[in-house]
Design a protein around this motif. Structure first.
Motif, mmCIF file in Angstrom:
data_model
loop_
_atom_site.group_PDB
_atom_site.id
_atom_site.type_symbol
_atom_site.label_atom_id
_atom_site.label_comp_id
_atom_site.label_asym_id
_atom_site.label_seq_id
_atom_site.Cartn_x
_atom_site.Cartn_y
_atom_site.Cartn_z
ATOM 1 N N GLY A 1 1.740 6.049 -7.212
ATOM 2 C CA GLY A 1 0.574 6.760 -7.719
ATOM 3 C C GLY A 1 0.714 8.259 -7.581
ATOM 4 O O GLY A 1 0.319 9.013 -8.475
ATOM 5 N N SER A 2 1.282 8.716 -6.476
ATOM 6 C CA SER A 2 1.463 10.162 -6.310
ATOM 7 C C SER A 2 2.462 10.706 -7.320
ATOM 8 O O SER A 2 2.322 11.831 -7.800
ATOM 9 C CB SER A 2 1.894 10.484 -4.887
ATOM 10 O OG SER A 2 3.184 9.972 -4.643
ATOM 11 N N LEU A 3 3.462 9.914 -7.678
ATOM 12 C CA LEU A 3 4.404 10.355 -8.702
ATOM 13 C C LEU A 3 3.731 10.423 -10.070
ATOM 14 O O LEU A 3 3.928 11.369 -10.825
ATOM 15 C CB LEU A 3 5.607 9.411 -8.770
ATOM 16 C CG LEU A 3 6.651 9.567 -7.676
ATOM 17 C CD1 LEU A 3 7.704 8.475 -7.798
ATOM 18 C CD2 LEU A 3 7.310 10.926 -7.775
ATOM 19 N N LEU A 4 2.918 9.404 -10.393
ATOM 20 C CA LEU A 4 2.251 9.394 -11.690
ATOM 21 C C LEU A 4 1.226 10.511 -11.801
ATOM 22 O O LEU A 4 1.102 11.154 -12.837
ATOM 23 C CB LEU A 4 1.582 8.037 -11.929
ATOM 24 C CG LEU A 4 2.531 6.866 -12.184
ATOM 25 C CD1 LEU A 4 1.747 5.561 -12.270
ATOM 26 C CD2 LEU A 4 3.310 7.093 -13.464
ATOM 27 N N THR B 1 0.831 -1.203 0.000
ATOM 28 C CA THR B 1 0.000 0.000 0.000
ATOM 29 C C THR B 1 0.865 1.253 0.000
ATOM 30 O O THR B 1 0.592 2.213 -0.735
ATOM 31 C CB THR B 1 -0.923 0.004 1.229
ATOM 32 O OG1 THR B 1 -1.713 -1.183 1.209
ATOM 33 C CG2 THR B 1 -1.814 1.221 1.250
ATOM 34 N N ILE B 2 1.925 1.245 0.788
ATOM 35 C CA ILE B 2 2.812 2.409 0.839
ATOM 36 C C ILE B 2 3.529 2.600 -0.493
ATOM 37 O O ILE B 2 3.602 3.718 -1.028
ATOM 38 C CB ILE B 2 3.817 2.261 2.002
ATOM 39 C CG1 ILE B 2 3.069 2.356 3.334
ATOM 40 C CG2 ILE B 2 4.922 3.301 1.917
ATOM 41 C CD1 ILE B 2 3.913 2.021 4.537
ATOM 42 N N VAL B 3 4.038 1.523 -1.072
ATOM 43 C CA VAL B 3 4.755 1.619 -2.344
ATOM 44 C C VAL B 3 3.815 2.069 -3.457
ATOM 45 O O VAL B 3 4.154 2.944 -4.265
ATOM 46 C CB VAL B 3 5.428 0.270 -2.686
ATOM 47 C CG1 VAL B 3 5.937 0.251 -4.105
ATOM 48 C CG2 VAL B 3 6.555 0.001 -1.718
ATOM 49 N N CYS B 4 2.604 1.513 -3.504
ATOM 50 C CA CYS B 4 1.644 1.907 -4.536
ATOM 51 C C CYS B 4 1.201 3.358 -4.355
ATOM 52 O O CYS B 4 0.985 4.072 -5.335
ATOM 53 C CB CYS B 4 0.436 0.979 -4.517
ATOM 54 S SG CYS B 4 0.813 -0.677 -5.104
ATOM 55 N N GLY B 5 1.067 3.796 -3.122
ATOM 56 C CA GLY B 5 0.709 5.191 -2.881
ATOM 57 C C GLY B 5 1.787 6.145 -3.359
ATOM 58 O O GLY B 5 1.493 7.184 -3.963
ATOM 59 N N LEU B 6 3.039 5.805 -3.110
ATOM 60 C CA LEU B 6 4.133 6.655 -3.584
ATOM 61 C C LEU B 6 4.214 6.668 -5.112
ATOM 62 O O LEU B 6 4.401 7.727 -5.724
ATOM 63 C CB LEU B 6 5.460 6.189 -2.989
ATOM 64 C CG LEU B 6 5.634 6.430 -1.492
ATOM 65 C CD1 LEU B 6 6.903 5.750 -0.996
ATOM 66 C CD2 LEU B 6 5.677 7.902 -1.186
#
Length: 79
Positions: A52-55, A45-50
């Motif tokens: 996604g925020s970059l994209l 969840t943390i990795v996907c959130g980071l």
């Protein structure tokens, strides 16, 4: 402030640094399957959130020029 009147001998301090206990700590418990799954999900969840925020944040970081358009002033267009 209150000061100690008795001096602490240096040998006592040096001996305290070398002291090793002969009592071994109990072995660590192995995490259960649900604990491992929970930790994995939190990490993902943390990795996907980071990611996604970059994209989603990349368009806001761009300069704002559309591709194929050159930057010209209006005064040079009027000739």
């Amino acid at each position: 402030m209150f000061r100690r009147r008795e001096a602490v001998p240096f040998a006592f301090v040096a001996e305290a640094d070398r002291f090793r206990s002969n009592v071994t700590p109990p072995p660590r418990e192995r995490p259960s399957g649900s604990q491992l799954a929970g930790r994995t999900l939190i990490g993902l969840t943390i990795v996907c959130g980071l990611a996604g925020s970059l994209l989603l944040g990349r368009p806001a970081l761009e300069s704002g020029q559309a591709p194929g358009h050159s930057q010209q002033s209006e005064a040079s267009d009027g000739r």
